[in-house]
Design a protein around this motif. Structure first.
Motif, PDB file in Angstrom:
ATOM      1  N   ASN A 130      30.134  70.546  15.795  1.00 37.46           N
ATOM      2  CA  ASN A 130      29.524  69.399  16.459  1.00 37.46           C
ATOM      3  C   ASN A 130      29.999  68.104  15.841  1.00 37.46           C
ATOM      4  N   GLY A 131      30.380  67.185  16.690  1.00 34.06           N
ATOM      5  CA  GLY A 131      30.839  65.877  16.238  1.00 34.06           C
ATOM      6  C   GLY A 131      32.324  65.777  15.994  1.00 34.06           C
ATOM      7  N   MET A 132      33.049  66.879  16.158  1.00 32.03           N
ATOM      8  CA  MET A 132      34.490  66.807  15.957  1.00 32.03           C
ATOM      9  C   MET A 132      35.111  65.950  17.058  1.00 32.03           C
ATOM     10  N   PRO A 133      36.238  65.300  16.795  1.00 28.90           N
ATOM     11  CA  PRO A 133      36.892  64.510  17.828  1.00 28.90           C
ATOM     12  C   PRO A 133      37.262  65.393  19.029  1.00 28.90           C
ATOM     13  N   ALA A 134      36.909  64.929  20.200  1.00 30.45           N
ATOM     14  CA  ALA A 134      37.196  65.699  21.416  1.00 30.45           C
ATOM     15  C   ALA A 134      38.688  65.952  21.568  1.00 30.45           C
ATOM     16  N   THR A 135      39.504  65.051  21.074  1.00 29.53           N
ATOM     17  CA  THR A 135      40.952  65.214  21.178  1.00 29.53           C
ATOM     18  C   THR A 135      41.468  66.355  20.301  1.00 29.53           C
ATOM     19  N   ASP A 136      40.662  66.816  19.345  1.00 27.75           N
ATOM     20  CA  ASP A 136      41.074  67.935  18.490  1.00 27.75           C
ATOM     21  C   ASP A 136      40.824  69.287  19.148  1.00 27.75           C
ATOM     22  N   LEU A 137      40.214  69.295  20.311  1.00 27.29           N
ATOM     23  CA  LEU A 137      39.959  70.540  21.032  1.00 27.29           C
ATOM     24  C   LEU A 137      41.178  70.859  21.900  1.00 27.29           C
ATOM     25  N   ALA A 138      42.195  71.381  21.257  1.00 32.56           N
ATOM     26  CA  ALA A 138      43.459  71.661  21.934  1.00 32.56           C
ATOM     27  C   ALA A 138      43.245  72.580  23.126  1.00 32.56           C
TER      28      ALA A 138
ATOM     29  N   VAL B 153      30.755  75.817  24.929  1.00 33.95           N
ATOM     30  CA  VAL B 153      31.018  74.711  25.850  1.00 33.95           C
ATOM     31  C   VAL B 153      30.963  73.404  25.074  1.00 33.95           C
ATOM     32  N   ALA B 154      31.986  72.579  25.238  1.00 29.03           N
ATOM     33  CA  ALA B 154      32.036  71.270  24.604  1.00 29.03           C
ATOM     34  C   ALA B 154      31.598  70.210  25.610  1.00 29.03           C
ATOM     35  N   VAL B 155      30.922  69.186  25.102  1.00 25.06           N
ATOM     36  CA  VAL B 155      30.442  68.078  25.925  1.00 25.06           C
ATOM     37  C   VAL B 155      30.913  66.776  25.282  1.00 25.06           C
ATOM     38  N   ARG B 156      31.417  65.857  26.115  1.00 32.86           N
ATOM     39  CA  ARG B 156      31.824  64.548  25.597  1.00 32.86           C
ATOM     40  C   ARG B 156      31.428  63.452  26.583  1.00 32.86           C
ATOM     41  N   ASN B 157      31.385  62.238  26.106  1.00 38.36           N
ATOM     42  CA  ASN B 157      31.101  61.063  26.921  1.00 38.36           C
ATOM     43  C   ASN B 157      32.415  60.624  27.562  1.00 38.36           C
ATOM     44  N   SER B 158      32.447  60.528  28.884  1.00 39.79           N
ATOM     45  CA  SER B 158      33.701  60.190  29.565  1.00 39.79           C
ATOM     46  C   SER B 158      34.187  58.783  29.255  1.00 39.79           C
ATOM     47  N   ARG B 159      33.290  57.893  28.845  1.00 39.60           N
ATOM     48  CA  ARG B 159      33.712  56.532  28.494  1.00 39.60           C
ATOM     49  C   ARG B 159      34.432  56.491  27.155  1.00 39.60           C
ATOM     50  N   PHE B 160      34.242  57.529  26.345  1.00 34.19           N
ATOM     51  CA  PHE B 160      34.870  57.599  25.026  1.00 34.19           C
ATOM     52  C   PHE B 160      35.542  58.964  24.851  1.00 34.19           C
ATOM     53  N   PRO B 161      36.587  59.237  25.625  1.00 29.91           N
ATOM     54  CA  PRO B 161      37.207  60.568  25.604  1.00 29.91           C
ATOM     55  C   PRO B 161      37.782  60.961  24.246  1.00 29.91           C
ATOM     56  N   ASP B 162      38.054  59.985  23.391  1.00 32.50           N
ATOM     57  CA  ASP B 162      38.563  60.285  22.051  1.00 32.50           C
ATOM     58  C   ASP B 162      37.435  60.432  21.041  1.00 32.50           C
ATOM     59  N   GLY B 163      36.203  60.218  21.479  1.00 36.25           N
ATOM     60  CA  GLY B 163      35.052  60.270  20.588  1.00 36.25           C
ATOM     61  C   GLY B 163      34.626  61.687  20.275  1.00 36.25           C
ATOM     62  N   PRO B 164      33.423  61.817  19.735  1.00 41.15           N
ATOM     63  CA  PRO B 164      32.951  63.138  19.303  1.00 41.15           C
ATOM     64  C   PRO B 164      32.590  64.052  20.462  1.00 41.15           C
ATOM     65  N   ALA B 165      32.731  65.335  20.205  1.00 45.10           N
ATOM     66  CA  ALA B 165      32.319  66.361  21.160  1.00 45.10           C
ATOM     67  C   ALA B 165      31.174  67.152  20.536  1.00 45.10           C
ATOM     68  N   LEU B 166      30.216  67.495  21.351  1.00 43.22           N
ATOM     69  CA  LEU B 166      29.139  68.381  20.915  1.00 43.22           C
ATOM     70  C   LEU B 166      29.439  69.768  21.447  1.00 43.22           C
ATOM     71  N   ILE B 167      29.245  70.772  20.615  1.00 42.25           N
ATOM     72  CA  ILE B 167      29.580  72.148  20.963  1.00 42.25           C
ATOM     73  C   ILE B 167      28.278  72.938  21.135  1.00 42.25           C
TER      74      ILE B 167
END
Length: 78
Positions: free
Chosen positions: A6-14, A41-55
């Motif tokens: 949780n909280g990892m950068p969404a861009t790191d989810l290859a 399932v990962a969830v991210r805010n579409s306004r901040f696609p490079d931001g954190p993802a919750l798993i």
């Protein structure tokens, strides 16, 4: 895939293929979800696609979706 947390950068989810609701608006006010190889399932805010993802686990997402369908969160949207 590397370990997810949780909280990892969404861009790191290859390889994540992000999906958003057709109900989202043109201002990008929505969340996006992606199924991960381990079934979570990962969830991210579409306004901040490079931001954190919750798993979340599939069971957690299932509980959320069923609650939404049953109207349990209608009071949050006025």
């Amino acid at each position: 895939m590397e370990q997810t947390y949780n909280g990892m950068p969404a861009t790191d989810l290859a390889g994540a293929r992000w999906r958003k609701s057709r109900h989202s608006n043109s201002q990008g006010n929505c969340v996006e979800l992606a199924e991960l190889p381990d079934g979570s399932v990962a969830v991210r805010n579409s306004r901040f696609p490079d931001g954190p993802a919750l798993i979340y686990t599939r069971d957690e997402i299932r509980a959320l979706v069923l609650g939404v369908k049953d109207g349990e969160f209608d009071g949050l949207v006025v």
